[in-house]
Design a protein around this motif. Structure first.
Motif, PDB file in Angstrom:
ATOM      1  N   ALA A  48       0.811  -1.224   0.000  1.00 30.65           N
ATOM      2  CA  ALA A  48       0.000   0.000   0.000  1.00 30.65           C
ATOM      3  C   ALA A  48       0.837   1.262   0.000  1.00 30.65           C
ATOM      4  O   ALA A  48       0.308   2.360  -0.173  1.00 30.65           O
ATOM      5  N   SER A  49       2.128   1.134   0.215  1.00 30.17           N
ATOM      6  CA  SER A  49       2.981   2.321   0.250  1.00 30.17           C
ATOM      7  C   SER A  49       4.434   1.941   0.006  1.00 30.17           C
ATOM      8  O   SER A  49       4.808   0.762   0.027  1.00 30.17           O
ATOM      9  N   ALA A  50       5.255   2.964  -0.196  1.00 33.62           N
ATOM     10  CA  ALA A  50       6.686   2.743  -0.389  1.00 33.62           C
ATOM     11  C   ALA A  50       7.320   2.111   0.847  1.00 33.62           C
ATOM     12  O   ALA A  50       8.218   1.270   0.741  1.00 33.62           O
ATOM     13  N   ALA A  51       6.844   2.492   2.022  1.00 37.10           N
ATOM     14  CA  ALA A  51       7.389   1.938   3.265  1.00 37.10           C
ATOM     15  C   ALA A  51       7.098   0.446   3.371  1.00 37.10           C
ATOM     16  O   ALA A  51       7.968  -0.344   3.768  1.00 37.10           O
ATOM     17  N   ASP A  52       5.883   0.042   3.018  1.00 37.00           N
ATOM     18  CA  ASP A  52       5.531  -1.381   3.031  1.00 37.00           C
ATOM     19  C   ASP A  52       6.444  -2.163   2.086  1.00 37.00           C
ATOM     20  O   ASP A  52       6.968  -3.226   2.436  1.00 37.00           O
ATOM     21  N   PHE A  53       6.593  -1.640   0.885  1.00 37.66           N
ATOM     22  CA  PHE A  53       7.411  -2.295  -0.136  1.00 37.66           C
ATOM     23  C   PHE A  53       8.867  -2.412   0.309  1.00 37.66           C
ATOM     24  O   PHE A  53       9.492  -3.465   0.182  1.00 37.66           O
ATOM     25  N   THR A  54       9.409  -1.337   0.846  1.00 41.21           N
ATOM     26  CA  THR A  54      10.814  -1.318   1.267  1.00 41.21           C
ATOM     27  C   THR A  54      11.064  -2.258   2.434  1.00 41.21           C
ATOM     28  O   THR A  54      12.021  -3.048   2.417  1.00 41.21           O
ATOM     29  N   ALA A  55      10.216  -2.189   3.446  1.00 41.02           N
ATOM     30  CA  ALA A  55      10.407  -3.013   4.641  1.00 41.02           C
ATOM     31  C   ALA A  55      10.337  -4.499   4.316  1.00 41.02           C
ATOM     32  O   ALA A  55      11.096  -5.304   4.866  1.00 41.02           O
ATOM     33  N   ASP A  56       9.454  -4.880   3.403  1.00 41.90           N
ATOM     34  CA  ASP A  56       9.308  -6.292   3.061  1.00 41.90           C
ATOM     35  C   ASP A  56      10.430  -6.762   2.134  1.00 41.90           C
ATOM     36  O   ASP A  56      10.979  -7.857   2.309  1.00 41.90           O
ATOM     37  N   SER A  57      10.788  -5.946   1.161  1.00 43.98           N
ATOM     38  CA  SER A  57      11.782  -6.357   0.164  1.00 43.98           C
ATOM     39  C   SER A  57      13.199  -6.444   0.718  1.00 43.98           C
ATOM     40  O   SER A  57      14.034  -7.183   0.193  1.00 43.98           O
ATOM     41  N   LEU A  58      13.495  -5.687   1.760  1.00 44.46           N
ATOM     42  CA  LEU A  58      14.844  -5.678   2.328  1.00 44.46           C
ATOM     43  C   LEU A  58      15.187  -6.964   3.073  1.00 44.46           C
ATOM     44  O   LEU A  58      16.360  -7.268   3.261  1.00 44.46           O
ATOM     45  N   GLN A  59      14.202  -7.695   3.475  1.00 50.34           N
ATOM     46  CA  GLN A  59      14.440  -8.874   4.301  1.00 50.34           C
ATOM     47  C   GLN A  59      15.225  -9.936   3.530  1.00 50.34           C
ATOM     48  O   GLN A  59      15.201  -9.959   2.298  1.00 50.34           O
ATOM     49  N   PRO A  60      15.919 -10.826   4.254  1.00 51.17           N
ATOM     50  CA  PRO A  60      16.741 -11.851   3.606  1.00 51.17           C
ATOM     51  C   PRO A  60      16.007 -12.715   2.588  1.00 51.17           C
ATOM     52  O   PRO A  60      16.620 -13.218   1.650  1.00 51.17           O
ATOM     53  N   ARG A  61      14.711 -12.877   2.747  1.00 54.63           N
ATOM     54  CA  ARG A  61      13.976 -13.681   1.768  1.00 54.63           C
ATOM     55  C   ARG A  61      13.664 -12.882   0.508  1.00 54.63           C
ATOM     56  O   ARG A  61      13.138 -13.417  -0.465  1.00 54.63           O
ATOM     57  N   GLY A  62      13.969 -11.580   0.522  1.00 55.53           N
ATOM     58  CA  GLY A  62      13.761 -10.741  -0.650  1.00 55.53           C
ATOM     59  C   GLY A  62      15.083 -10.370  -1.281  1.00 55.53           C
ATOM     60  O   GLY A  62      15.920 -11.227  -1.563  1.00 55.53           O
ATOM     61  N   ILE A  63      15.285  -9.072  -1.499  1.00 56.69           N
ATOM     62  CA  ILE A  63      16.540  -8.595  -2.097  1.00 56.69           C
ATOM     63  C   ILE A  63      17.716  -8.824  -1.145  1.00 56.69           C
ATOM     64  O   ILE A  63      18.871  -8.834  -1.569  1.00 56.69           O
ATOM     65  N   GLY A  64      17.416  -9.057   0.120  1.00 56.30           N
ATOM     66  CA  GLY A  64      18.474  -9.272   1.100  1.00 56.30           C
ATOM     67  C   GLY A  64      19.440 -10.378   0.710  1.00 56.30           C
ATOM     68  O   GLY A  64      20.642 -10.275   0.957  1.00 56.30           O
ATOM     69  N   GLN A  65      18.925 -11.457   0.089  1.00 50.55           N
ATOM     70  CA  GLN A  65      19.806 -12.546  -0.312  1.00 50.55           C
ATOM     71  C   GLN A  65      20.727 -12.122  -1.448  1.00 50.55           C
ATOM     72  O   GLN A  65      21.914 -12.452  -1.458  1.00 50.55           O
ATOM     73  N   LEU A  66      20.194 -11.367  -2.416  1.00 51.46           N
ATOM     74  CA  LEU A  66      21.035 -10.849  -3.496  1.00 51.46           C
ATOM     75  C   LEU A  66      22.073  -9.886  -2.934  1.00 51.46           C
ATOM     76  O   LEU A  66      23.229  -9.871  -3.389  1.00 51.46           O
ATOM     77  N   LEU A  67      21.675  -9.094  -1.956  1.00 53.58           N
ATOM     78  CA  LEU A  67      22.617  -8.181  -1.308  1.00 53.58           C
ATOM     79  C   LEU A  67      23.813  -8.943  -0.749  1.00 53.58           C
ATOM     80  O   LEU A  67      24.962  -8.527  -0.908  1.00 53.58           O
ATOM     81  N   ALA A  68      23.532 -10.051  -0.088  1.00 53.17           N
ATOM     82  CA  ALA A  68      24.606 -10.862   0.488  1.00 53.17           C
ATOM     83  C   ALA A  68      25.554 -11.355  -0.601  1.00 53.17           C
ATOM     84  O   ALA A  68      26.781 -11.326  -0.439  1.00 53.17           O
TER      85      ALA A  68
END
Length: 248
Positions: A48-68
């Motif tokens: 529903a918002s940029a904050a929702d998208f960012t908080a969810d995508s940053l997690q290790p199951r999201g972009i977090g794994q690519l970050l690693a």
């Protein structure tokens, strides 16, 4: 302290001067936009918002794994490349202790990891703002910072593993291959009591969100303590080998 800061600055310049250094940051920004676009196209009601998208995508199951993975590739050769290029001898003849030299390299790894996290967070938030807007949603700055913390812990552990392997093996290829392989199996769960003491199930602290747990009998405090123990062991092993290795 000033001499140590100069060592860190020197190591940071070694990384930043590489022509390929900008590529991981560009990948993060492009991927952030791509994920935002695809999510908006195929699952418009997911956030529903940029904050929702960012908080969810940053997690290790999201972009977090690519970050690693990007952090591993970017820092894996910080020690091993000194051996392969023969520059380790020149590095060690300076009036600096081996401990200080290696510590400066590790601090540089941490700074690189943090810089990647910041770029990913900014990229995701901008993407979220474009595709989902700034108002609405349940998440706020607190949720974003929490997800950023979880992702930073996840990436830092892998960066430390790669740092240790680079010292032990003196091979950038082996370091990257072994550590990336670990990221592909860290979601594996073995339903045995002993497995909760293994590193992998303790890596994703986001699993404790909303009262959850990776495995029965595990708590957030339990995972933090185990991660600290593993990190300490990795660093002790790396520093011990580096200080005693003959480079003549």
């Amino acid at each position: 302290m000033r001499k140590f800061n100069l060592l860190v600055l020197n190591e940071w310049l070694k990384i930043s001067k590489k022509r390929s250094n900008i590529i991981p940051y560009v990948i993060l920004l492009v991927l952030s936009l791509a994920v935002g676009y695809m999510t908006r196209t195929f699952a418009a009601d997911m956030y529903a918002s940029a904050a929702d998208f960012t908080a969810d995508s940053l997690q290790p199951r999201g972009i977090g794994q690519l970050l690693a993975i990007l952090v591993i590739v970017g820092t894996a050769g910080i020690v091993s490349r000194e051996y392969s290029q023969g520059t380790i001898k020149f590095l060690l003849i300076r009036a600096r202790s081996r401990t200080a030299i290696l510590a400066s390299k590790y601090v540089t790894v941490l700074l690189y990891t943090l810089s990647m996290q910041v770029v990913a967070t900014v990229g995701l938030f901008l993407s979220g703002a474009v595709f989902f807007g700034l108002s609405g949603g349940e998440a706020g700055i607190g949720e974003i910072l929490t997800s950023l913390l979880y992702s930073t812990v996840y990436c830092t552990v892998y960066a430390t593993i790669g740092f240790m392997l680079g010292i032990l093996t003196k091979s950038t290829g082996v370091t990257i291959g072994a550590t990336i392989f670990a990221t592909t199996i860290d979601k594996l769960v073995i339903s045995r009591e002993f497995y909760k003491y293994v590193l992998f199930p303790n890596l994703n602290l986001a699993a404790y969100k909303d009262g959850g747990a990776p495995m029965q009998g595990m708590t957030l405090t339990f995972s933090i303590i185990l991660l600290c123990i593993y990190m300490t062991l990795f660093l002790l092993a790396g520093f011990a080998v580096f200080r005693r290795r003959d480079v003549a």
